[in-house]
Structure formats: C-alpha cells, structure tokens
Design a protein around this motif. Sequence first.
Motif, short mmCIF file in Angstrom:
data_model
loop_
_atom_site.label_atom_id
_atom_site.label_comp_id
_atom_site.label_asym_id
_atom_site.label_seq_id
_atom_site.Cartn_x
_atom_site.Cartn_y
_atom_site.Cartn_z
N ALA A 239 0.82 -1.21 0.00
CA ALA A 239 0.00 0.00 0.00
C ALA A 239 0.86 1.26 0.00
N GLN A 240 2.02 1.21 0.62
CA GLN A 240 2.90 2.38 0.66
C GLN A 240 3.68 2.57 -0.64
N ASN A 241 3.71 1.56 -1.49
CA ASN A 241 4.46 1.65 -2.74
C ASN A 241 3.66 1.02 -3.87
N PRO A 242 2.70 1.74 -4.43
CA PRO A 242 1.90 1.18 -5.54
C PRO A 242 2.73 0.88 -6.78
N VAL A 243 3.85 1.61 -6.96
CA VAL A 243 4.69 1.36 -8.13
C VAL A 243 5.26 -0.05 -8.09
N ALA A 244 5.62 -0.53 -6.91
CA ALA A 244 6.15 -1.89 -6.78
C ALA A 244 5.10 -2.92 -7.20
#
Length: 263
Positions: free
Chosen positions: A240-245
Amino acid sequence: MRKLNALQRLKAGQTSFIKYPSGSTPLPTRHSPDTYGHLWPTLFPYGVGMMENDDIHSNDSIGFKELPMRTHVSHLLQSGPNRRFQTHLSFMFVVNNILQRRDTSYNARLAVKKSWFPCVDALLNKITDSTIESFTDKLKRNPFARAETEGEQAATKLIQHVNYIAEDVPGSMAEIQHMREELYSIVHTDALPHIFLTLNPTDTNNPITQVKAGREIDLDKFFHDLKPGAENLERSSFVAQNPVAAAEFFHHSVRTLLHILLG
C-alpha cells in the motif's frame, strides 16, 4: 486525527512547516516547474529536477533535449534508492490527474450525427468569434443567463447537436469502446481464440513484490518464522505504501508468463 497530531507537534515546536497561502488565480501546470517545486518541496529540496524545467543548464553551450512530462515522471517513479517518489502520498496521484486533464483537453473531439450536418452548418454561419466571447463572459457571470441575440440562440441550439468525446484518454469510455471494437475485429478476422486465460497475480503474497517495495527479506528464511496475521498485515502495508512496486510486479508476472507460453 492526523491533523490533530500535526497541530500538536507544531504547537510544541517539534517540527517546522511551510505556510502557503491560497488565492483565486489557478496556478499553471504546463511549463511551470516552480509550481511543482512549491507543491513538493521535500521531493525537490534544491529547486531543481522538476518536470518541464528546461531553463537550467550546467553549461550554456550545451543544449538539452526537451523531455516530455510523462517520460520524466516515469523515470522519477522508477529511480532513486530511497524510493521517495514511489512512497509519496500525493505525487503520483496529482501528476496522473494533471496528465489525464491534458489528454482530455488536447485529445477531445466534437462529434455530430450525419443527419444533423445541414442544421449544424446553418447554425455555425450565425455564430461569430465575438458572439462566443461575449456569451462565454455572460455565462461566467450568470450560469442561468438566457440567450438573447441571434448568435447566442444559435450557439445554445448548436450545443444540443454536438457531442463531446474524448479519444486516446486512458480509462475513458471512448478507449473502452475502441478496445471492444478492436476485439470484435480480431474475432471476425482470425476467428474465436482457442485459449481463454484469466491472470490475477496476487501482489501481497509474493516475495518479489516485497523486494521491489524495498523490504529486506531473506528468501532462505522467509518461511521459517511466519506469523499469519502479522505477516499478512506487514505485506499489505508495504504494498500500500508503494503502488509502483505492485505495478512493476504485475508487469513482470504477465510478461514472464507470456514469454513462457508464447515464446
């Protein structure tokens, strides 16, 4: 609750803040790098590196190629060891809104039914540039103003015959309709497909996503001390903190599967 906690820290002098006043004049978002620097001072702390910032050169004798904003943002979201652009709470959403608004503005078209061509042509001949400007100003002052002159009445009637459609805008109904028509054309040309596949890779339960999100894990010991509830919450928090991942993991999974199946 977040606002109360922030206010408490400010009152206690535990953190600093930037006071940015509001106004009635919208800030430009095209070829205005200072706007992005003001929006995200923590991402561009030295006032350089903003999108569409073509005026800064290390050497005036060397010219820089103009870089499209979409390419620049894609580079920022995929670079940096601290992943500050990927994990920022508002950067990617605000930039996506700006890009989508540009696509809507520059790729929009006006469509008219063929049977209405004679009527539309007659109405266009009654409308002048000065009529459009005056009628626009009148509607800005009073959205319920009535059309009085012949040109204003023609403009009001013309709007009823013209449809506003958006082409090449991601997520728009026009794009969905275009994809559906393309699929129908492929079926008519090459017949029905022989393989139906629904691929739904789970990002929260895959270690690859956790590594791309910046989590340090040892795959040799990853499954030794797993706590079902706590581990699931931690995985979901990292994604959730890194949608790019999560997007990179989905792209990698689909590309790898297609390469294995189709070569």
